[in-house]
Write a protein that holds these residues in place. Sequence first.
Motif, PDB file in Angstrom:
ATOM      1  N   HIS A  65       0.830  -1.201   0.000  1.00 26.54           N
ATOM      2  CA  HIS A  65       0.000   0.000   0.000  1.00 26.54           C
ATOM      3  C   HIS A  65       0.868   1.256   0.000  1.00 26.54           C
ATOM      4  CE1 HIS A  65      -3.585  -2.423   1.021  1.00 26.54           C
ATOM      5  NE2 HIS A  65      -4.274  -1.360   0.634  1.00 26.54           N
ATOM      6  N   PRO A  71       1.146   2.217  -4.441  1.00 28.54           N
ATOM      7  CA  PRO A  71      -0.293   2.439  -4.232  1.00 28.54           C
ATOM      8  C   PRO A  71      -1.143   2.409  -5.499  1.00 28.54           C
ATOM      9  CG  PRO A  71       0.892   4.503  -4.041  1.00 28.54           C
ATOM     10  CD  PRO A  71       1.932   3.415  -4.188  1.00 28.54           C
ATOM     11  N   GLY A  72      -0.533   2.449  -6.670  1.00 29.27           N
ATOM     12  CA  GLY A  72      -1.281   2.562  -7.918  1.00 29.27           C
ATOM     13  C   GLY A  72      -2.346   1.497  -8.115  1.00 29.27           C
ATOM     14  N   LEU A 118      -5.305   2.147  -5.926  1.00 29.47           N
ATOM     15  CA  LEU A 118      -6.081   3.309  -6.357  1.00 29.47           C
ATOM     16  C   LEU A 118      -7.041   2.955  -7.482  1.00 29.47           C
ATOM     17  CD1 LEU A 118      -3.279   6.001  -6.202  1.00 29.47           C
ATOM     18  CD2 LEU A 118      -5.328   5.913  -4.777  1.00 29.47           C
ATOM     19  N   THR A 119      -6.659   2.009  -8.327  1.00 31.04           N
ATOM     20  CA  THR A 119      -7.524   1.652  -9.456  1.00 31.04           C
ATOM     21  C   THR A 119      -8.785   0.917  -9.028  1.00 31.04           C
ATOM     22  OG1 THR A 119      -6.378  -0.441  -9.885  1.00 31.04           O
ATOM     23  CG2 THR A 119      -5.571   1.515 -11.058  1.00 31.04           C
ATOM     24  N   ARG A 163      -5.827   8.627  -2.510  1.00 35.40           N
ATOM     25  CA  ARG A 163      -4.395   8.368  -2.289  1.00 35.40           C
ATOM     26  C   ARG A 163      -4.079   8.345  -0.797  1.00 35.40           C
ATOM     27  NH1 ARG A 163       0.169   7.763  -4.811  1.00 35.40           N
ATOM     28  NH2 ARG A 163      -0.611   8.223  -6.876  1.00 35.40           N
ATOM     29  N   VAL A 184      -5.417   5.119   0.744  1.00 32.37           N
ATOM     30  CA  VAL A 184      -4.558   3.959   0.458  1.00 32.37           C
ATOM     31  C   VAL A 184      -3.311   3.997   1.336  1.00 32.37           C
ATOM     32  CG1 VAL A 184      -3.073   2.887  -1.288  1.00 32.37           C
ATOM     33  CG2 VAL A 184      -5.398   3.555  -1.880  1.00 32.37           C
ATOM     34  N   LEU A 185      -2.688   5.148   1.457  1.00 33.98           N
ATOM     35  CA  LEU A 185      -1.465   5.240   2.262  1.00 33.98           C
ATOM     36  C   LEU A 185      -1.751   4.979   3.744  1.00 33.98           C
ATOM     37  CD1 LEU A 185       0.287   8.254   0.494  1.00 33.98           C
ATOM     38  CD2 LEU A 185       0.768   5.809   0.231  1.00 33.98           C
TER      39      LEU A 185
END
Length: 133
Positions: free
Chosen positions: A22, A26-27, A30-31, A41, A44-45
């Motif tokens: 994560h 993170p990409g 994010l999707t 973002r 996710v972080l």
Amino acid sequence: MNFKAVLMWVLAIFYAVAGYFHLASPGGFLTIMPDWVPFPRAVVLWTGVAELLGAAGLVQPWWPRLRKAAGIGLALYALCVWPANINHFAMDMARDDGGMGLAYHVPRMIAQPIIIWLALWVSGTTTWPFRPR
């Protein structure tokens, strides 16, 4: 080491690895994030941080109350990310090629409540469905 302790370590390693990804990459997360989640973002972080802290709290040997708090936190976390998993399932299956397919998504959906229960059980928060000794 007993079976419960082994499962605790397996779950902690699973969450630690997921937390690392994560933060480091993170990409992909994010999707699959539903559109209604604000600040995706950051979410996710911070979920990566939560996974790492939960994993550490689960395996620390000094404070049983912290282990229980970590188990509750990881169970709630797994419950809260379920919408992202459902969103991923729906988006992926809508692709022309069928995405990763039912063989990936159905077990993932079935695993989610098991992971929630496992976090509670290995942390000592619940003994269900086993009888206490």
